[in-house]
Scaffold this motif. Sequence first.
Motif, short mmCIF file in Angstrom:
data_model
loop_
_atom_site.label_atom_id
_atom_site.label_comp_id
_atom_site.label_asym_id
_atom_site.label_seq_id
_atom_site.Cartn_x
_atom_site.Cartn_y
_atom_site.Cartn_z
N ALA A 181 0.86 -1.19 0.00
CA ALA A 181 0.00 0.00 0.00
C ALA A 181 0.90 1.24 0.00
CB ALA A 181 -0.91 -0.03 1.23
N THR A 183 0.12 4.72 -0.44
CA THR A 183 -0.28 6.02 0.10
C THR A 183 -1.01 5.83 1.43
OG1 THR A 183 -2.39 5.87 -1.02
CG2 THR A 183 -0.60 6.98 -2.21
N GLU A 185 -3.89 6.82 2.03
CA GLU A 185 -5.26 6.42 1.69
C GLU A 185 -5.34 4.91 1.46
OE1 GLU A 185 -8.43 7.43 -1.82
OE2 GLU A 185 -6.74 8.80 -1.54
N GLU A 186 -4.37 4.38 0.72
CA GLU A 186 -4.37 2.92 0.47
C GLU A 186 -4.19 2.14 1.76
OE1 GLU A 186 -2.99 2.31 -4.17
OE2 GLU A 186 -1.54 1.87 -2.59
N VAL A 189 -7.49 2.05 3.48
CA VAL A 189 -8.39 1.11 2.81
C VAL A 189 -8.06 -0.32 3.23
CG1 VAL A 189 -8.91 0.09 0.55
CG2 VAL A 189 -8.89 2.57 0.81
N LEU A 210 -10.90 -6.32 -0.15
CA LEU A 210 -10.07 -5.23 -0.66
C LEU A 210 -10.54 -4.80 -2.06
CD1 LEU A 210 -7.65 -3.70 0.43
CD2 LEU A 210 -6.15 -5.36 -0.68
N ARG A 213 -13.23 -2.33 -2.28
CA ARG A 213 -12.89 -0.94 -1.90
C ARG A 213 -11.89 -0.30 -2.84
NH1 ARG A 213 -14.38 -3.25 2.74
NH2 ARG A 213 -15.50 -1.86 4.14
N SER A 214 -10.90 -1.07 -3.25
CA SER A 214 -9.88 -0.54 -4.15
C SER A 214 -9.39 -1.63 -5.10
CB SER A 214 -8.71 0.04 -3.35
OG SER A 214 -7.63 0.31 -4.22
N PRO A 215 -10.03 -1.73 -6.26
CA PRO A 215 -9.62 -2.78 -7.22
C PRO A 215 -8.14 -2.66 -7.59
CG PRO A 215 -11.67 -1.72 -7.92
CD PRO A 215 -11.17 -0.94 -6.75
N VAL A 216 -7.62 -1.44 -7.64
CA VAL A 216 -6.22 -1.25 -8.03
C VAL A 216 -5.29 -1.87 -6.99
CG1 VAL A 216 -4.42 0.51 -8.38
CG2 VAL A 216 -6.72 0.86 -9.30
N LEU A 217 -5.56 -1.57 -5.73
CA LEU A 217 -4.72 -2.12 -4.66
C LEU A 217 -4.89 -3.64 -4.58
CD1 LEU A 217 -2.77 -1.70 -2.29
CD2 LEU A 217 -4.74 -1.20 -0.82
N ARG A 220 -2.84 -5.24 -7.23
CA ARG A 220 -1.41 -5.18 -6.90
C ARG A 220 -1.07 -6.26 -5.87
NH1 ARG A 220 -0.31 -0.07 -4.23
NH2 ARG A 220 -1.18 0.85 -6.09
#
Length: 332
Positions: A181, A183, A185-186, A189, A210, A213-217, A220
């Motif tokens: 993670a 940032t 913010e990440e 999350v 996860l 909430r955050s597909p990008v994270l 990753r």
Amino acid sequence: MRPTHPFTMTIQRNPGRLIAVGGGKGGVGKSVVSSNLAIAIAALGAKVTVIDLDLGAANLHTLFGIARPEVGLQDFLDREVELAETTTRTSAYGVSLIAGSSQVGVANISHKQKQRLMSHIRQLPGDVILLDLGAGTTFNTLDFVDLADLRVVVMTPQMTSLQNAYSFLKAAVHRSVQLAADTGEEREVLATAVAQVKDTQRMGTLMAALAARSPVLARRCESLLAHYGTVVVGNQVRDDRDVQIIGNMARMIRDFLQIPAPIQALIRDSAVIRDSVNARRPMLLEGGGAAATELRRLAQALLAPDVARLRHDRRHGGMTGTLDVPSMLATA
Ligand SMILES: Nc1ncnc2c1ncn2[C@@H]1O[C@H](COP(=O)(O)OP(=O)(O)OP(=O)(O)O)[C@@H](O)[C@H]1O
Ligand SMILES: [Mg+2]
């Protein structure tokens, strides 16, 4: 080609392959595996540096028959010397050692010292850097697990070793996910997702929470798990039942932690190994029999993956499919 210009050396991450050897529990054979694996890898033509990161209980130098190393990690921690200047030659061709420290308090190196150590490890010259980790799951250990390209988990068929190896890997995976993670913010999350899932045993559940909430994270982290480059070494096995027990644990790691973890070596409980420790001469220097064959196979498996691609794919996901590298490990 290795960069030869000093400027290039300082700004580029050295392409040396970083391999961490851990296992959670003390006395399961991490240092025996590290020392002999270093020799097996060097015999394949690589220049190897093995670092004793068992902070506070260092004894890798003893396994190499070095009574009192003239330099080592303590010099790096105490003074402004380069890590590369603290290496000691061993009697094994192509293997250098950075001896550890057993000074009181060294197990608690500061965050700043750890960061400095990690950045120097990244810049060490040579083809392969082996990290012999201590027991336990402190952040000081887990961050070195995260730093590595490949991970060797040593376990014996004993219940306590299996439990510790699993919790060691679980802690390592969670720590690596945390470090993925980028940032504030990440991280928030991620913390919310961790708090939401009750079953932290299953990484799949966490990844699903996860992803909502955050597909990008989530992507990753999934990529990180798929490229976690972990292999299992079963040590001190006695019979088929022991082999089965190690196999069950490898499956549990794969199913619950979602990281491929093929068994790459099964080393029998052997008097040859015990004697080699007492004689302070790694058994691979004597030939070594069946255990040596296993360690040579492990060495080949660890040299197989393209680490530059592994580093890229671990972070960004592989164009070639996430199972690519682990399957190479499994069959090498
Ligand atoms: N395959 C084996 N057969 C017999 N004895 C073994 C084997 N592997 C390890 N041992 C014994 O176990 C002892 C502990 O091994 P080693 O020092 O490598 O463990 P470790 O995991 O590094 O421990 P620590 O966490 O304390 O650093 C060795 O001194 C050796 O006598
Ligand atoms: Mg050890």
